[in-house]
Design a protein around this motif. Structure first.
Motif, PDB file in Angstrom:
ATOM      1  N   TYR A   1      21.465  93.606  51.085  1.00 31.05           N
ATOM      2  CA  TYR A   1      21.964  92.400  51.740  1.00 31.05           C
ATOM      3  C   TYR A   1      21.216  91.176  51.233  1.00 31.05           C
TER       4      TYR A   1
ATOM      5  N   GLU B   1      19.844  90.801  48.294  1.00 35.50           N
ATOM      6  CA  GLU B   1      20.321  90.509  46.941  1.00 35.50           C
ATOM      7  C   GLU B   1      21.673  89.808  46.985  1.00 35.50           C
ATOM      8  N   GLU B   2      22.537  90.257  47.878  1.00 35.98           N
ATOM      9  CA  GLU B   2      23.860  89.634  48.015  1.00 35.98           C
ATOM     10  C   GLU B   2      23.741  88.190  48.465  1.00 35.98           C
TER      11      GLU B   2
ATOM     12  N   ASP C   1      24.788  84.390  46.475  1.00 36.43           N
ATOM     13  CA  ASP C   1      25.966  83.742  47.048  1.00 36.43           C
ATOM     14  C   ASP C   1      25.673  82.257  47.265  1.00 36.43           C
TER      15      ASP C   1
END
Length: 255
Positions: free
Chosen positions: A37, A39-40, A44
């Protein structure tokens, strides 16, 4: 299914603990979900701020699920449970996005250490902070004796870790650990997060790097990231890369 969810609300993302049957205590699955999460969220660009919240009004997080670690062999406990938790919590602390914890209920042990990874914290007036590890024969393992010393100070950490005392929201606010006390910490945290939308994302990220470097939070990486940011747009960098590709000697201009 992990009891940790990533939810997007426009420019604000929410990491929500959802394990109310165990007072949102961290399981191995929740820890494993947290790293990807991060890394995401890091990649973004539409996310400007992150709120960390919990479903249960009684507890923000009661720490680490005892059943998840109590049967581990001593070396596995030290090598994996403690070191993995440290690495993952460090990853949260080093997110480039500003983070706010909504401490809606008690934050004990690993739950307090998790809240400490955020940039600022909002706390319910009835919530308390504690490091109760000694009551089950262990010691804080996810930065309770390290990061918390910087944020809360040695005396308060000793009160919790050595004497088992709970710290009230008022004392946490007086110590500077909590930004504000609110009846609805999640709503207050979102109001703070939404203020970031009107600012420069680049400026916020660099300011966080600078503050972390001064505070000793991953200082070496922060200094080198700032240096890379300074050198990256220069003509010399472009010339150096071009010369490498063209197999020639670079002609640096100092610009």
């Amino acid at each position: 299914m992990s009891a940790l969810h990533l939810i997007r609300h426009g420019t604000v993302a929410e990491l929500r603990l959802d394990n109310p049957a165990k007072l949102n205590a961290f399981t191995a699955e929740m820890l494993r979900a947290l790293e990807p999460y991060c890394e995401e969220l890091e990649r973004d660009a539409s996310v400007r701020a992150v709120v960390i919240s919990a479903e249960d009004s009684k507890a923000f997080c009661a720490g680490a699920d005892i059943l998840a670690w109590s049967e581990l062999e001593p070396w596995d406990f030290a090598r994996h449970w403690i070191r993995d938790g440290h690495r993952i919590f460090d990853r949260v602390a080093r997110l480039s996005k500003p983070t706010i914890a909504a401490i809606n209920g008690h934050a004990f042990g690993g739950g307090l250490e998790f809240a400490a990874t955020t940039d600022i914290r909002v706390m319910s007036p009835t919530a308390t902070l504690a490091l109760p590890e000694a009551s089950v024969g262990i010691v804080p393992g996810w930065s309770g004796t390290q990061r918390l010393i910087r944020l809360l100070g040695e005396p308060l950490v000793k009160e919790m870790a050595l004497f088992g005392r709970r710290i009230s929201a008022e004392r946490a606010l007086a110590a500077g650990f909590v930004a504000e006390i609110a009846e609805d910490p999640r709503t207050a945290a979102f109001e703070i997060a939404e203020q970031v939308a009107g600012t420069s994302g680049n400026a916020i990220e660099v300011a966080k790097y600078m503050i972390h470097a001064a505070a000793g939070e991953d200082r070496n990486a922060m200094i080198e990231a700032l240096g890379a940011g300074m050198i990256s747009p220069t003509e010399d960098r472009k010339e150096g890369v071009a010369a490498f590709r063209e197999k020639r000697k670079p002609n640096f201009s100092g610009r």
